[in-house]
Design an enzyme around this catalytic site. Structure first.
Site, PDB file in Angstrom:
ATOM      1  N   GLY A 173       0.957  -1.289   0.057  1.00 52.80           N
ATOM      2  CA  GLY A 173       0.488   0.107   0.265  1.00 52.80           C
ATOM      3  C   GLY A 173       0.810   1.292  -0.311  1.00 52.80           C
ATOM      4  N   GLU A 208       1.860   2.771  -2.256  1.00 53.22           N
ATOM      5  CA  GLU A 208       1.983   4.168  -2.877  1.00 53.22           C
ATOM      6  C   GLU A 208       0.179   4.736  -2.624  1.00 53.22           C
ATOM      7  OE1 GLU A 208       4.693   3.092  -4.518  1.00 53.22           O
ATOM      8  OE2 GLU A 208       3.402   1.187  -4.844  1.00 53.22           O
ATOM      9  N   ASN A 240       8.986   1.939   0.331  1.00 52.66           N
ATOM     10  CA  ASN A 240       9.178   3.694   0.030  1.00 52.66           C
ATOM     11  C   ASN A 240       8.276   4.437   0.607  1.00 52.66           C
ATOM     12  OD1 ASN A 240       6.459   2.671  -1.970  1.00 52.66           O
ATOM     13  ND2 ASN A 240       6.220   4.171  -2.366  1.00 52.66           N
ATOM     14  N   ASP A 292      10.772   6.021  -5.686  1.00 50.96           N
ATOM     15  CA  ASP A 292      10.588   4.897  -5.537  1.00 50.96           C
ATOM     16  C   ASP A 292      11.053   2.928  -6.168  1.00 50.96           C
ATOM     17  OD1 ASP A 292       7.480   2.977  -5.486  1.00 50.96           O
ATOM     18  OD2 ASP A 292       7.251   2.096  -7.258  1.00 50.96           O
TER      19      ASP A 292
END
Length: 575
Positions: free
Chosen positions: A210, A212, A278, A320
């Site tokens: 999750g 992003e 990220n 990322d």
């Protein structure tokens, strides 16, 4: 016969969990319950501790070291050309098939996209039972990337799966009957689970996807028998926790740091290693600081989840690059000094060896074209400010956010003392933009385009890296992206599959292709495994194109959009 149970709306006692919510079904093939019961050896703590020498394949990367290596020699460099398909199973689903087939005794457990779990006879492919997790009330709109699942965990007589709607489900391995299911997080607000669980000391350990969507990542351990939470560790610390001062005020709540790949366990030091993804949003100018523990490996106490130490691969990541890639435990000798290490091929293009006793960097070497992380000072990575995008600046950098290697796992061989790394040759342009957080919507703040690496005419490779030095030993180039994990064996072989549908065996020492299957039904992104039943060795892999490359990289390599889709599990043996 059909066995039906239900799903609870939250964390409720077991008796209530099995009495409310939407239906979830398991289908048992007629007449096989007793046979499976007689043939299924319990998966004990002792067997998990010695999984490296087991005839089965008991966990995601075979053993607690995450080696992806099996000590089997039945299939070897001298006879691999006789490898043929023993059986195949078709899922009927047209999205990405990424799971590792897990085998205990004569039973194989495979998962599919959208959380189907199938038990097969490991020598014939006969379906023993099938479980279909009910996703009918879930939008799946916040799943990145593709509605995949990477496999199961085994413990006792049970099999465990993590789901796209954030449940952990425990089933009877012999019958497929649901024993318990536990909801960790609401779906459709940024969280999902795609990883294979890991069993450590009677606990089922999982992490969420999750990053992003601004979901605050966490790793959670559940009691294997009851599903009750043992501990939960957020990967983004709160302001009053160690590392909390590396974030702007309030940013930790939407900081990303998903933990979406399976970890590694060191029994000698009683340490659990887990990779963290990220930060959110992608644009780093919106969250100055190192942003711990994103893009890191964290070492944890498996009894409490407390963080012992961390190493950050990419500080204040704006590309990322993640840090979720598997950490493989190896003992190395570098510059004449022995180390107990973990190694990882990072998305940022560097191959890291880290002292697993204290988190200190041993070495870092480029394995792909890497410009964002430029060099290292005092054991820490340094990034190039010229490669950082802003709302006023577009940059070009390598690798792309798809990485020098994405999630596809490496393997290591104790015979050659090499790591076998699936590699991607891509770069990108990237520019900053504006973004506001809203649960369930992408939280990026950047636009991007994946482009060809100007330093390489191909898109992918499989390469071997000397574990003592981090230097490349051999390299096999591929015109298409290489997006399959590797499997190493004592037979002197490395197995991996290509995007255009060929499963291949390489000479582990030289990289020479010794065997190539007939063209399979689809491109291969499934994690290959191997096992032995009744003295015979088998090699298994899903073919089923999908995942992140066609979603994010279709423009860069138009050929990947023409790859046939559809899941087939192929199992090979000597004929």
């Amino acid at each position: 016969m059909r066995v039906t149970t239900t799903r609870a709306a939250g964390r409720q006692p077991l008796r209530r969990l099995l009495l409310c919510g939407a239906a979830i079904a398991s289908v048992l093939a007629p007449g096989i319950g007793a046979a499976a019961s007689d043939a299924y050896p319990p998966v004990t703590d002792a067997r998990l501790a010695n999984a490296a020498s087991d005839n089965g394949w008991l966990m995601y990367r075979r053993d607690y070291t995450s080696s992806g290596y099996a000590p089997f020699k039945d299939i070897n460099t001298g006879n691999v050309t006789k490898l043929k398909v023993a059986f195949d199973y078709e899922s009927g689903l047209k999205t990405g098939h990424e799971a590792a087939p897990i085998v205990n005794g004569n039973m194989m457990f495979i998962t599919t996209p959208k959380n189907q779990l199938i038990a097969l006879d490991a020598t014939s492919g006969k379906v023993l039972w099938k479980y279909v997790h009910d996703l009918s009330k879930v939008g799946l709109k916040t799943i990145c990337c593709d509605v995949v699942n990477r496999g199961v965990a085994l413990y006792g007589d049970d099999v465990y799966m993590a789901t796209l709607d954030n449940y952990v489900v425990a089933l009877d391995a012999k019958t497929g009957k649901v024993k318990w299911q536990e909801k960790l997080q609401a779906p459709d607000v940024g969280y999902a689970m795609t990883l294979a669980p890991l069993i450590v000391k009677g606990k089922v350990v999982v992490g969420v996807s999750g990053g992003e969507y601004g979901a605050r990542g966490f790793i959670e351990a559940l009691d294997a028998k009851t599903g009750k939470m043992a501990w939960k560790t957020h990967t983004i610390p709160a302001p009053n926790e160690p590392g909390g001062d590396t974030w702007p005020k309030g940013a930790y709540k939407t900081g990303g740091g998903a933990a979406w790949l399976t970890g590694t366990y060191d029994a000698e030091t009683d340490t659990l290693f887990w990779g963290v993804g990220n930060p959110g949003p992608w644009l780093a100018t919106l969250r100055p600081g190192k942003n711990l523990y994103t893009d890191s490996v964290i070492a944890m106490n498996p009894d409490s989840g407390k963080v012992k130490w961390h190493y950050q691969y990419t500080p204040n990541d704006t590309w990322d690059y993640d840090g979720t890639n598997e950490t493989v435990m190896v003992d190395i000798t570098h510059d004449g000094k022995p180390y107990k290490a973990i190694v990882s091929a990072s998305r940022n293009g560097w191959f890291y060896a880290i002292d697993r006793t204290n988190g200190k960097l041993i070495y870092a070497e480029k394995f792909a074209h890497a410009t964002s992380v430029s060099h290292f000072e005092n054991g820490e990575p340094v990034t190039d400010d010229d490669k950082r995008p802003t709302v006023d600046k577009e940059i070009f950098t390598c690798p792309s956010f798809l990485g020098g290697k994405n999630w596809w796992p490496i393997s290591v061989s104790p015979e050659t003392h090499m790591a076998y790394v699936p590699t991607l040759h891509s770069c990108m342009t990237m520019k900053g933009g504006t973004v506001n957080y809203k649960a369930g919507l992408p939280f990026l703040g950047e636009s991007f385009k994946v482009v060809h690496d100007p330093d390489n005419k191909n898109w992918g490779a499989v390469q071997a890296i000397d574990l003592n030095t981090g230097k490349q030993v051999w390299n096999y180039e591929s015109a298409l992206p290489w997006s399959d994990g590797t499997l190493a064996t004592a037979g002197g072989l490395v197995f991996s599959g290509s995007a255009d549908g060929y499963f291949m065996a390489f000479d582990a020492k030289t990289g020479k292709v010794l065997w190539k299957s007939d063209k399979l039904s689809s491109g291969i992104i499934g994690v290959p495994t191997t096992y032995r039943v009744n003295g015979k060795q088998y090699v298994a892999v899903w073919a089923g194109w999908g995942g992140g490359i066609p979603i994010w990289g279709g423009d860069m390599v138009p050929e990947v959009m023409d790859i046939p889709v559809g899941g087939h599990l192929y199992v090979f043996s000597l004929q």
